[in-house]
Enzyme design. Structure first.
Site, short mmCIF file in Angstrom:
data_model
loop_
_atom_site.label_atom_id
_atom_site.label_comp_id
_atom_site.label_asym_id
_atom_site.label_seq_id
_atom_site.Cartn_x
_atom_site.Cartn_y
_atom_site.Cartn_z
N TRP A 242 5.78 1.06 5.91
CA TRP A 242 4.76 1.18 7.13
C TRP A 242 4.48 2.08 8.04
O TRP A 242 3.84 2.68 8.59
CB TRP A 242 4.78 -0.30 7.65
CG TRP A 242 4.32 -1.38 6.82
CD1 TRP A 242 5.03 -2.33 6.26
CD2 TRP A 242 3.01 -1.68 6.40
NE1 TRP A 242 4.70 -3.33 5.76
CE2 TRP A 242 3.22 -2.88 5.53
CE3 TRP A 242 1.99 -1.36 6.48
CZ2 TRP A 242 2.07 -3.64 4.64
CZ3 TRP A 242 0.71 -1.96 5.60
CH2 TRP A 242 1.04 -3.14 4.80
N ARG B 187 0.12 -2.96 0.80
CA ARG B 187 0.99 -3.12 0.00
C ARG B 187 1.01 -4.26 -1.06
O ARG B 187 0.37 -5.30 -0.72
CB ARG B 187 2.47 -3.46 1.15
CG ARG B 187 3.68 -3.52 0.43
CD ARG B 187 4.62 -4.34 1.34
NE ARG B 187 5.86 -4.59 0.81
CZ ARG B 187 6.69 -5.59 1.35
NH1 ARG B 187 6.59 -5.99 2.62
NH2 ARG B 187 8.05 -5.99 0.75
N THR C 104 -2.49 -6.32 3.54
CA THR C 104 -3.63 -5.42 3.66
C THR C 104 -3.05 -4.16 4.61
O THR C 104 -1.98 -4.30 5.27
CB THR C 104 -4.81 -5.80 4.44
OG1 THR C 104 -4.53 -6.35 5.83
CG2 THR C 104 -5.38 -7.25 3.82
N GLU D 4 1.86 -11.14 -3.95
CA GLU D 4 1.61 -11.04 -2.52
C GLU D 4 0.91 -9.44 -2.28
O GLU D 4 1.23 -8.61 -2.76
CB GLU D 4 2.90 -11.01 -1.59
CG GLU D 4 2.44 -11.13 -0.02
CD GLU D 4 3.39 -12.29 0.66
OE1 GLU D 4 4.23 -12.67 0.25
OE2 GLU D 4 3.27 -11.75 1.97
N GLU E 177 -1.24 -10.91 5.22
CA GLU E 177 -0.62 -10.91 4.02
C GLU E 177 -0.94 -12.17 3.21
O GLU E 177 -0.91 -13.10 3.91
CB GLU E 177 0.86 -11.19 4.64
CG GLU E 177 1.31 -10.07 5.60
CD GLU E 177 2.81 -10.61 5.90
OE1 GLU E 177 3.54 -10.98 5.51
OE2 GLU E 177 2.92 -10.20 7.48
N ASP F 131 7.13 -11.28 -3.88
CA ASP F 131 7.94 -12.03 -2.99
C ASP F 131 8.87 -12.92 -3.51
O ASP F 131 8.78 -13.16 -4.53
CB ASP F 131 6.92 -12.47 -1.91
CG ASP F 131 7.54 -12.29 -0.47
OD1 ASP F 131 8.93 -12.28 -0.65
OD2 ASP F 131 6.91 -12.49 0.63
N TYR G 58 3.27 -6.58 -3.89
CA TYR G 58 4.54 -6.94 -4.26
C TYR G 58 4.68 -8.14 -4.77
O TYR G 58 3.75 -9.17 -4.49
CB TYR G 58 5.58 -6.60 -2.93
CG TYR G 58 5.08 -7.24 -1.86
CD1 TYR G 58 3.99 -6.86 -1.21
CD2 TYR G 58 5.81 -8.22 -1.16
CE1 TYR G 58 3.64 -7.50 0.07
CE2 TYR G 58 5.51 -8.89 0.18
CZ TYR G 58 4.49 -8.45 0.76
OH TYR G 58 3.82 -9.17 1.73
#
Length: 463
Positions: free
Chosen positions: A417, A54, A67, A64, A9, A58, A56
């Site tokens: 996820w 993902r 992977t 952010e 991340e 944050d 997004y």
């Protein structure tokens, strides 16, 4: 675990400036402009992409990327670079929109670790570990490795000491660590965060969340972070009797190691002895050879080469390969040419930031790559493929298929996820609790449903 899933991340710093360098937009407004195409595509600023990752906004409106799950560390590097490319494309789109509206605004997006105001950006590593293992044994043996691995995988940078002196360090993020192991994140930032969200069968797996690492631009540095940590985890999980290398004070040590550019300063150990960062890394490297296999030879050799470079003082290889050394050469060379005696000079600070700028045409790192002064390991075709194709050997493969099919057919799906379902009332989710799953009859059925439903809506724009 011989086969392990991991993910990364990465938090990015965002700033919108005018041509004269003054701030043009507040962070929230800049983030809205950056994510306008994302919201248009997914009706949210929190979306899963066709490569299984993902994307997004944050807390604090910082972009952010998380992977997809990877069990090959070069796949993870490709995914990391794919995230950079996707965000760089969004910066280009936003800048073009500003220009079209004749607005004096440009976005800069930094994949760095600390900004000029002292805010730290996270680069959080996730490793799947077996639930059956004794978790207390894991940090005991892993923390000394994490404290000292910055001499190999640090991003480098300049810190200003309390007496006003500026100095180059392996990792600026080391000063932002306050505990060895904790469930806290921002309040008392730990080296290992114990928040246990395995995104899988919790009876079989737990998540190891390492938050002390630097965001790294070099593909080799990023790969070494995961590949060496995986080897140390395998060693710990092997059940072998291991020497206790616990440090007397982890947080004091991580700051000392950051500042010791020779890696030779003696660190007090919990048992009363001492060892340098180089000593400890070499002991870990020697120990993991017992669990390494033929496929691990590349990482073992590269790890050894990084330690040998530091030990010998011959940095010629490291200065073209590892982030901390590439940037040190860049900043020191500039300071010498410009006659700058203070490493905290604003010119060097801007150079450091530019190293991490991923905006198209503004980043320094790609220019260093073009000149052979930074590594370019993965071929362009693999990096481009990683932008739109998920890793084939993990659950991300199935997620990527669903997202791709839904987007192509203009079909609304809800994805996270572990679950996927059609975005219609009454639809039941498909749940995948095994991150190693790459085939599923339920997902095949879901793909058929997406194909049947598709076509009614217009295809939304893809990223």
């Amino acid at each position: 675990m011989k086969r392990r899933v991991g993910g990364l991340e990465t938090e990015y710093g965002l700033v919108a400036v005018r041509a004269d360098g003054t701030r043009a937009l507040e962070p929230e407004a800049a983030a809205r402009e950056l994510f306008r195409p994302v919201v248009a595509m997914g009706r949210s600023s929190n979306v899963f992409l066709d490569n299984g990752s993902r994307l997004y906004l944050d807390v604090g409106s910082h972009p952010e990327v998380a992977t997809a799950e990877c069990d090959d560390w070069w796949d993870l590097v490709a995914q990391d670079k794919a995230g950079e490319a996707t965000l760089a494309e969004l910066v280009g789109t936003a800048d073009a929109a500003f220009a079209e509206r004749d607005e004096d605004v440009q976005l800069h997006l930094f994949k760095n670790n600390v900004d000029s105001a002292g805010n730290s950006f996270g680069s959080h590593e996730n490793y799947l570990v077996d639930r059956r293992g004794e978790f207390t044994r894991l940090p005991q043996h892993l923390v000394p490795f994490l404290v000292t691995r910055q001499i190999v995988t640090g991003a480098g940078g300049v810190v200003r000491e309390e007496d006003g002196t500026a100095r180059y360090v392996f990792s600026r993020r080391s000063d932002h660590m306050w505990e060895a192991v904790s469930s806290a994140t921002t309040r008392t930032r730990p080296i290992i965060n114990t928040r246990d969200e395995p995104h899988g069968d919790a009876s079989r797996f737990r998540r190891l969340h390492v938050i002390s690492g630097d965001s790294t631009m070099s593909e080799v540095s990023t790969w070494l972070r995961f590949a060496t940590t995986d080897l140390v985890l395998r060693l710990i999980e092997s059940g072998r009797s291991l020497p206790d290398l616990s440090l007397a004070d982890d947080i004091t040590a991580i700051r000392v190691v950051a500042r010791d550019l020779r890696g030779s300063e003696q660190l007090p150990l919990a048992d009363g002895g001492t060892a340098s960062a180089l000593d400890l890394q070499q002991r870990y490297l020697d120990a993991v050879t017992s669990v390494g296999e033929d496929g691990d030879r590349e990482v073992l050799e590269t790890w050894q080469r990084a330690l040998d470079a530091l030990r010998s003082g011959d940095l010629s290889w490291a200065e073209r390969t590892l982030d901390w050394a590439i940037k040190q050469k860049l900043l020191m060379g500039t300071a010498e040419r410009r006659g700058l005696t203070d490493l905290g000079d604003p010119m060097l600070e801007r150079l450091d930031l530019a190293y991490h700028d991923i905006a198209p045409g503004r980043g320094l790192f790609p220019r260093l790559q073009q000149r052979g002064l930074a590594p370019s390991v993965l071929p362009a075709e693999r990096l481009e493929r990683a932008r739109h194709v998920a890793p084939a050997t993990t659950r991300a493969h199935l997620r990527g298929q669903v997202v791709t099919a839904a987007r192509a057919g203009g079909v609304d799906v809800a994805v996270d996820w572990t679950t996927m379902r059609l975005g219609r009332p009454g639809e039941l989710p498909v749940t995948l609790m095994d991150p190693f799953t790459t085939q599923s009859d339920e997902v095949d059925a879901l793909l058929q449903r997406i194909e049947q439903v598709g076509g009614a809506a217009a295809t939304p724009p893809a990223l």
